[in-house]
Motif scaffolding. Structure first.
Motif, mmCIF file in Angstrom:
data_model
loop_
_atom_site.group_PDB
_atom_site.id
_atom_site.type_symbol
_atom_site.label_atom_id
_atom_site.label_comp_id
_atom_site.label_asym_id
_atom_site.label_seq_id
_atom_site.Cartn_x
_atom_site.Cartn_y
_atom_site.Cartn_z
ATOM 1 N N ALA B 144 15.233 -37.590 21.037
ATOM 2 C CA ALA B 144 14.194 -36.559 21.148
ATOM 3 C C ALA B 144 12.904 -37.058 20.509
ATOM 4 O O ALA B 144 12.765 -38.240 20.220
ATOM 5 C CB ALA B 144 14.687 -35.273 20.486
ATOM 6 N N GLU B 145 11.995 -36.120 20.221
ATOM 7 C CA GLU B 145 10.628 -36.535 19.870
ATOM 8 C C GLU B 145 10.559 -37.396 18.604
ATOM 9 O O GLU B 145 9.823 -38.356 18.551
ATOM 10 C CB GLU B 145 9.680 -35.330 19.791
ATOM 11 C CG GLU B 145 10.058 -34.067 19.044
ATOM 12 C CD GLU B 145 11.270 -33.306 19.567
ATOM 13 O OE1 GLU B 145 11.838 -32.577 18.763
ATOM 14 O OE2 GLU B 145 11.665 -33.425 20.753
ATOM 15 N N ASN B 146 11.399 -37.108 17.613
ATOM 16 C CA ASN B 146 11.312 -37.841 16.349
ATOM 17 C C ASN B 146 12.363 -38.950 16.274
ATOM 18 O O ASN B 146 12.857 -39.303 15.225
ATOM 19 C CB ASN B 146 11.511 -36.861 15.200
ATOM 20 C CG ASN B 146 10.791 -37.315 13.954
ATOM 21 O OD1 ASN B 146 10.144 -38.363 13.973
ATOM 22 N ND2 ASN B 146 10.903 -36.560 12.898
ATOM 23 N N ARG B 147 12.685 -39.546 17.439
ATOM 24 C CA ARG B 147 13.858 -40.406 17.549
ATOM 25 C C ARG B 147 13.737 -41.708 16.755
ATOM 26 O O ARG B 147 14.720 -42.189 16.201
ATOM 27 C CB ARG B 147 14.109 -40.751 19.005
ATOM 28 C CG ARG B 147 12.925 -41.452 19.655
ATOM 29 C CD ARG B 147 13.200 -41.697 21.110
ATOM 30 N NE ARG B 147 12.077 -42.389 21.704
ATOM 31 C CZ ARG B 147 11.032 -41.795 22.235
ATOM 32 N NH1 ARG B 147 10.993 -40.470 22.247
ATOM 33 N NH2 ARG B 147 10.040 -42.483 22.733
ATOM 34 N N ILE B 148 12.518 -42.250 16.667
ATOM 35 C CA ILE B 148 12.391 -43.582 16.054
ATOM 36 C C ILE B 148 12.675 -43.513 14.566
ATOM 37 O O ILE B 148 13.415 -44.323 14.018
ATOM 38 C CB ILE B 148 10.997 -44.151 16.347
ATOM 39 C CG1 ILE B 148 10.889 -44.387 17.848
ATOM 40 C CG2 ILE B 148 10.750 -45.426 15.579
ATOM 41 C CD1 ILE B 148 9.526 -44.751 18.314
ATOM 42 N N TYR B 149 12.123 -42.484 13.931
ATOM 43 C CA TYR B 149 12.409 -42.280 12.519
ATOM 44 C C TYR B 149 13.915 -42.139 12.311
ATOM 45 O O TYR B 149 14.505 -42.774 11.436
ATOM 46 C CB TYR B 149 11.674 -41.017 12.034
ATOM 47 C CG TYR B 149 12.122 -40.517 10.690
ATOM 48 C CD1 TYR B 149 11.709 -41.164 9.531
ATOM 49 C CD2 TYR B 149 12.958 -39.418 10.578
ATOM 50 C CE1 TYR B 149 12.126 -40.710 8.297
ATOM 51 C CE2 TYR B 149 13.379 -38.962 9.346
ATOM 52 C CZ TYR B 149 12.959 -39.616 8.214
ATOM 53 O OH TYR B 149 13.383 -39.168 6.992
ATOM 54 N N ALA B 150 14.549 -41.323 13.159
ATOM 55 C CA ALA B 150 15.986 -41.066 12.992
ATOM 56 C C ALA B 150 16.794 -42.331 13.195
ATOM 57 O O ALA B 150 17.728 -42.613 12.447
ATOM 58 C CB ALA B 150 16.436 -39.986 13.975
ATOM 59 N N ALA B 151 16.414 -43.135 14.212
ATOM 60 C CA ALA B 151 17.187 -44.350 14.510
ATOM 61 C C ALA B 151 17.090 -45.341 13.364
ATOM 62 O O ALA B 151 18.095 -45.900 12.916
ATOM 63 C CB ALA B 151 16.678 -44.980 15.804
ATOM 64 N N VAL B 152 15.854 -45.547 12.867
ATOM 65 C CA VAL B 152 15.678 -46.522 11.789
ATOM 66 C C VAL B 152 16.387 -46.043 10.530
ATOM 67 O O VAL B 152 17.069 -46.806 9.849
ATOM 68 C CB VAL B 152 14.175 -46.759 11.529
ATOM 69 C CG1 VAL B 152 13.978 -47.624 10.307
ATOM 70 C CG2 VAL B 152 13.548 -47.426 12.736
ATOM 71 N N LYS B 153 16.255 -44.755 10.247
ATOM 72 C CA LYS B 153 16.916 -44.208 9.055
ATOM 73 C C LYS B 153 18.431 -44.369 9.167
ATOM 74 O O LYS B 153 19.095 -44.793 8.217
ATOM 75 C CB LYS B 153 16.561 -42.730 8.892
ATOM 76 C CG LYS B 153 17.157 -42.102 7.651
ATOM 77 C CD LYS B 153 16.648 -40.674 7.487
ATOM 78 C CE LYS B 153 17.272 -40.014 6.269
ATOM 79 N NZ LYS B 153 16.816 -38.630 6.122
ATOM 80 N N PHE B 154 18.954 -44.038 10.332
ATOM 81 C CA PHE B 154 20.401 -44.155 10.559
ATOM 82 C C PHE B 154 20.860 -45.588 10.297
ATOM 83 O O PHE B 154 21.823 -45.828 9.561
ATOM 84 C CB PHE B 154 20.718 -43.750 12.002
ATOM 85 C CG PHE B 154 22.067 -44.195 12.489
ATOM 86 C CD1 PHE B 154 23.216 -43.563 12.057
ATOM 87 C CD2 PHE B 154 22.185 -45.236 13.385
ATOM 88 C CE1 PHE B 154 24.453 -43.970 12.492
ATOM 89 C CE2 PHE B 154 23.416 -45.650 13.835
ATOM 90 C CZ PHE B 154 24.555 -45.016 13.384
ATOM 91 N N PHE B 155 20.156 -46.557 10.867
ATOM 92 C CA PHE B 155 20.590 -47.947 10.741
ATOM 93 C C PHE B 155 20.511 -48.403 9.287
ATOM 94 O O PHE B 155 21.479 -48.929 8.728
ATOM 95 C CB PHE B 155 19.720 -48.841 11.625
ATOM 96 C CG PHE B 155 20.297 -50.212 11.838
ATOM 97 C CD1 PHE B 155 20.858 -50.543 13.043
ATOM 98 C CD2 PHE B 155 20.290 -51.169 10.835
ATOM 99 C CE1 PHE B 155 21.393 -51.804 13.265
ATOM 100 C CE2 PHE B 155 20.831 -52.418 11.036
ATOM 101 C CZ PHE B 155 21.378 -52.735 12.256
#
Lengths: 476, 477
Positions: B144-155
């Motif tokens: 969704a819209e805030n996906r990049i933050y979430a992906a980097v944080k997750f990794f």
């Protein structure tokens, strides 16, 4: 040194000398120039591989032959060939291309020779053969930036050579011998004054090696030189020469200083922590992709130092050799991709990489694999190297060092991941596809490096066996 | 057999990438294949110990061998992996850029089976770490819209946690000379060192599970991920944490585990209540489900903390139940967002059920499962877990039913506000949204599966009973 391997090195060196002359004499086209060099590399490669099982020793006082150096030779040669193809493709329009390629081949011969040195003089000669031509390579494209980089590299290199000579002098003054193993005599023979004198010499030698392997506090030149030089040359400097030096340095420290392991373990541990942390922290702050890779190469020198600090463990040598092999593949590969990015797309910074995964999916994929290997994400050679290095640290009762190293490599993931993020997760903005497909050949060649770094992340047997054979030659 | 279940998806992956249109069929085939392998193993499992072992030597002197083998726990989870893979593929039938999407799904599937089937710690870690890569791209590209933050944080978050497992693994190797599960188990490690190893690996595993205070990556990752990927995250990735804890901590170091009972219980209870209160406060449809998911994983940790046969079989049951129920809830939350264009319950208003009965009814069914309504798998999972906890810890465990009340509270409140009541202005304006059959099938399959498990819990219980009894005996003695 094995005489077959030696003839391979001579092939490279004389090829580098003669091919430019032939090319200029007969006004060969650029394609024929590359073809001739490929023939030279092919003959050298056949000799290197033939040297695995054949040939008798040559100059036993100066050079030695063992499994690790034979293995590294093949990797240096193969990666060197990929670098050659990329240099050719990205410096095609430079007028003195024949000389550049010739000088490069001579320097590569020096790098391979370095792998076999077991004597201070031969190490010095081989390292100089490797380094002096590289000053010219850095200035392949003559402009203010490259001249600055070359000057920096030259002055630092000259200083390092001076230090190295001073160190050798001290060793010779005390022992009357220049073999690595001779240093051991110091600990039998000398009094306190002699030890103090030797300490100066040792620090001088360490400084010279610190320059070659760019670990803290001798790392300052590295980012400027690696970003100032053409990126394909930086791939050679950062990827190949640094790993090539690691092997004789193992021999030097493990053989020569085997009596004092505990004493210098802590020194190396401190240097390792410094180097890793400085490299990773500064890499995080960079915008330019080449600069990120330059700082990450400093951090990787720190991982190798973890291996030296853990010398009390039998796993340390395997760790260093594995790291050296993995490092050649992934660092040279990553810098070569940067070369192509600059040459074909004019991309220099992280932000310009936005959406590159859509512009050139293949190149982006190769870059991603190499970056993941640098980050130490399994299943890649970079991961296995880290397993061995940190295992050795735990084995040498330095679990704290392993933890600091792991923490460092976890933070390092951030900047590698950031590049990947820019390539795949962001939308492209105005990067155009190149007009022709000439980027394909070098990309496929670099893809082979990426493939190898995955293959050796699973098939660990050849490298580990070679390093074990190597370990058995060292005194433990 | 196990090797083929790992390799087939990985081999199919490049084909999926290059044959864009057929990609989903490759993914479906791999999912069916893994499910079938799971089913065959389920039926032929001898009842105790590791079965279907395969040992592919790579570097024996370093103990770097791809040693595969499964017991009841692993078979149950591999079968679940296959089923979830099929259902996720069906849910993603019309996804954008299918080639890359299913390429990553297939690679992930292979790594996932590898995690559950590896009996070599180093290989386990390799698969464990590798699962991050496809998930990173899934969240980051299709999110969704805030996906990049979430992906980097997750990794970064989960990678940082993994270094503790890495360090634990290195210490084990240095002390025993083995990465192999069976060999480590027989080795004699001093109890103090066992505790250190246990604690290090525990940090890594509970971040993945996740439990308080290391849960903050989950709401971000789940909310930003596309719904089918949320299903994979909740259904499979979180199970890795609980699986790792059971296999590589509790089964490997039963003596050390006993020293950490109250730590696990404390963290588990904290998680259950923290997540329940957070969900109660939440207005975001998907974030509420994410907290409910954390709440369930807290219950799993409490059940594991008992270290009894009853507790461990309850934990495994709850893991499977959670995978089916929460997966449904994530899908529905995704559809609600897709239809209404908003994430917030207060903005949707009311009357959603009357306009969209299919989605609405499924939301209610999922909520009933999540709060542990009798007849669903959630009920059995919760009751057995609470029973086991009561048996072991006495009155402390009676706090757990209150969390069930809280869960009921936030779900019923959400149903009341969103599904029932007057049709709000927003809902009235919405166009009808008929779901294609292929996307309805997985939704109904989740319901069918968790109701089936709720009515006939013995399917799973009788299968994992042997495993739990053996482990309980070791832990008790």
């Amino acid at each position: 040194m094995n005489c077959v391997v030696f003839s391979g090195i001579l092939t490279l060196a004389f090829g580098g000398l003669l091919v430019p002359i032939i090319a200029n004499l007969f006004r060969l086209s650029r394609e024929w120039l590359l073809n001739l060099f490929m023939v030279v590399f092919l003959i050298a490669g056949v000799l290197f591989i033939y040297g695995f099982t054949h040939g008798h020793p040559l100059y036993p006082n100066l050079f030695t032959t063992d499994a690790a150096s034979l293995l590294l030779t093949v990797f240096v040669w193969f990666t060197g060939a990929v670098v050659l193809v990329t240099i050719y493709n990205t410096l095609k329009e430079v007028e003195n291309l024949p000389e550049i390629l010739g000088v490069y081949a001579i320097s590569l011969a020096g790098a391979i020779m370095t792998l076999y040195a077991n004597n201070f003089v031969s190490l010095l000669v081989a390292m100089e053969l490797m380094t002096i031509p590289s000053y010219y390579l850095i200035m392949a494209r003559l402009n203010a930036i490259t001249v600055e980089a070359a000057t920096k590299y030259f002055f630092n290199g000259a200083l390092a050579t001076g230090f190295f000579l001073f160190g050798i002098l001290v060793v010779y003054a005390i022992t009357g011998d220049l073999q690595f193993a001779a240093i051991n005599k110091i600990f039998h023979a000398t009094d306190t004054f002699g030890m103090l004198f030797f300490a100066f010499g040792f620090i001088a030698i360490l400084s010279a090696i610190g320059f070659k392997m760019s670990f803290a506090p001798y790392h300052f030149y590295a980012p400027d030189v690696y970003t100032g030089a053409p990126a394909s040359v930086a791939a050679y400097l950062a990827g190949i020469t640094k790993s090539a030096v690691a092997i004789p340095v193992i021999r030097l420290f493990f053989e020569a200083l085997s009596f004092q392991k505990e004493d210098w373990a802590i020194l190396f541990a401190v240097l390792a922590v410094l180097t890793m942390t400085i490299g990773n922290l500064l890499a995080l702050a960079q915008q330019s992709v080449a600069r990120i890779l330059a700082y990450s190469s400093i951090a990787h020198a720190g991982y190798i130092l973890v291996g030296f600090a853990a010398a009390a463990s039998g796993l340390a040598v395997t760790g260093i050799v594995y790291q050296a092999v993995a490092y050649i593949l992934m660092k040279a590969g990553a810098f070569l991709i940067v070369t192509l990015l600059i040459y074909y797309y004019g991309i220099k910074t992280r932000e310009e990489l936005r959406g590159f995964g859509k512009v050139n999916p293949f190149m982006a994929f190769v870059f991603t694999v190499l970056l993941l290997s640098l980050a130490g994400v399994p299943p890649t050679a970079g991961f296995i190297a880290k397993v061995y290095l940190f295992q050795a640290a735990v084995d040498a009762n330095m679990a704290w060092l392993a933890f600091v190293g792991l923490l460092n490599s976890a933070f390092a993931v951030a900047y590698y991941l950031w590049i990947i993020k820019e390539m795949y997760l962001e939308e492209p903005k105005g990067v155009e596809r190149p007009k022709d497909t000439s980027f394909l050949i070098p990309t496929v060649a670099i893809g082979l490096l990426a493939l190898l770094s995955v293959v050796f992340g699973i098939w660990v047997t050849p490298i580990v066996n070679a390093s074990l054979a190597f370990t058995q030659l060292l005194p433990f | 057999m196990l090797l083929s279940a790992i390799l087939l998806p990985v081999i199919l992956a490049p084909f999926a990438y290059f044959f864009d249109r057929q990609a989903k069929y490759f993914s479906l085939a791999a999912g069916i294949f893994v499910t079938l392998i799971g089913a065959v193993m389920w039926l032929n499992y001898p009842g105790h110990g590791f079965a279907f072992e395969q040992n592919i030597p790579i570097l024996p002197q370093w103990d770097f061998n791809l040693h595969l083998g499964v017991d009841a726990l692993a078979i149950a989870l591999i079968t679940l992996t296959g089923i979830i893979a099929i259902l996720v593929t069906l849910s993603s039938w019309n996804v954008e850029r299918p080639g890359a999407y299913f390429f990553l799904i297939l690679v992930f599937l292979g790594a996932m089976v590898g995690v559950f089937a590896s009996l070599n710690y180093l290989w386990f870690f390799i698969f464990w770490e590798f699962t991050l890569v496809p998930m990173f791209f899934h969240i980051g590209i299709w999110g969704a819209e805030n996906r990049i933050y979430a992906a980097v944080k997750f990794f970064l978050y989960t990678h940082l946690a993994s270094i503790f497992i890495f360090l634990a693994m290195l210490i084990i190797y240095i002390k025993t000379g083995h990465f192999d599960f069976v060999a480590i188990k027989q080795a004699n490690i001093p109890i103090d060192l066992q505790k250190v190893i246990w604690a290090l690996a525990f940090i890594g595993f509970i971040v993945k599970m996740p439990v308080v205070p290391f849960h903050t990556w989950l709401p971000d990752a789940h909310v930003q991920a596309p719904s089918p990927i949320s299903v994979i995250l909740a259904g499979l990735l979180l199970k890795m944490g609980a699986y790792g804890l059971l296999r590589w901590n509790i089964e490997l170091f039963p003596q050390a585990s006993k020293h950490f009972i109250y730590l696990m219980l404390g963290i588990g209870l904290l998680t259950v209540f923290h997540a329940a209160f957070k969900a109660l406060y939440e207005d975001h449809v998907k974030r509420m489900v994410a907290y409910s998911s954390i709440n369930h994983m807290g219950l799993v940790l409490v059940a594991i903390a008992t270290l009894t046969a009853a507790g461990i079989s309850a934990a495994i049951y709850e893991m499977v139940a959670h995978a089916l129920i929460i997966s449904l809830m994530f899908m529905i939350a995704g559809y609600i967002h897709h239809i209404t264009g908003t994430w917030y319950i207060s903005e949707i208003g009311g009357g959603f059920l009357r306009r969209f009965p299919f989605i609405g009814v499924l939301y209610m069914l999922g909520a009933l499962g999540a709060l542990g309504f009798p007849g669903t798998a959630g009920f059995i999972g919760e009751v057995t877990a609470i029973y086991a906890a009561f048996d072991k810890f006495g009155w402390i465990a009676l706090a757990l039913p209150f969390s069930a009340v809280l869960t009921a509270g936030f779900f019923f409140w959400a149903i009341r506000r969103m599904l029932h009541g007057e049709i709000s202005g927003l809902v009235a304006k919405l166009h009808p949204h008929p779901l294609p059959l292929v996307e309805r099938i997985p939704l109904m399959a989740y319901v069918a599966l968790f109701v089936l498990l709720g009515i006939v819990p013995s399917i799973l219980f009788s299968f994992v009973n042997g495993y739990a009894q053996t482990l309980g005996k070791i832990l008790g003695g």
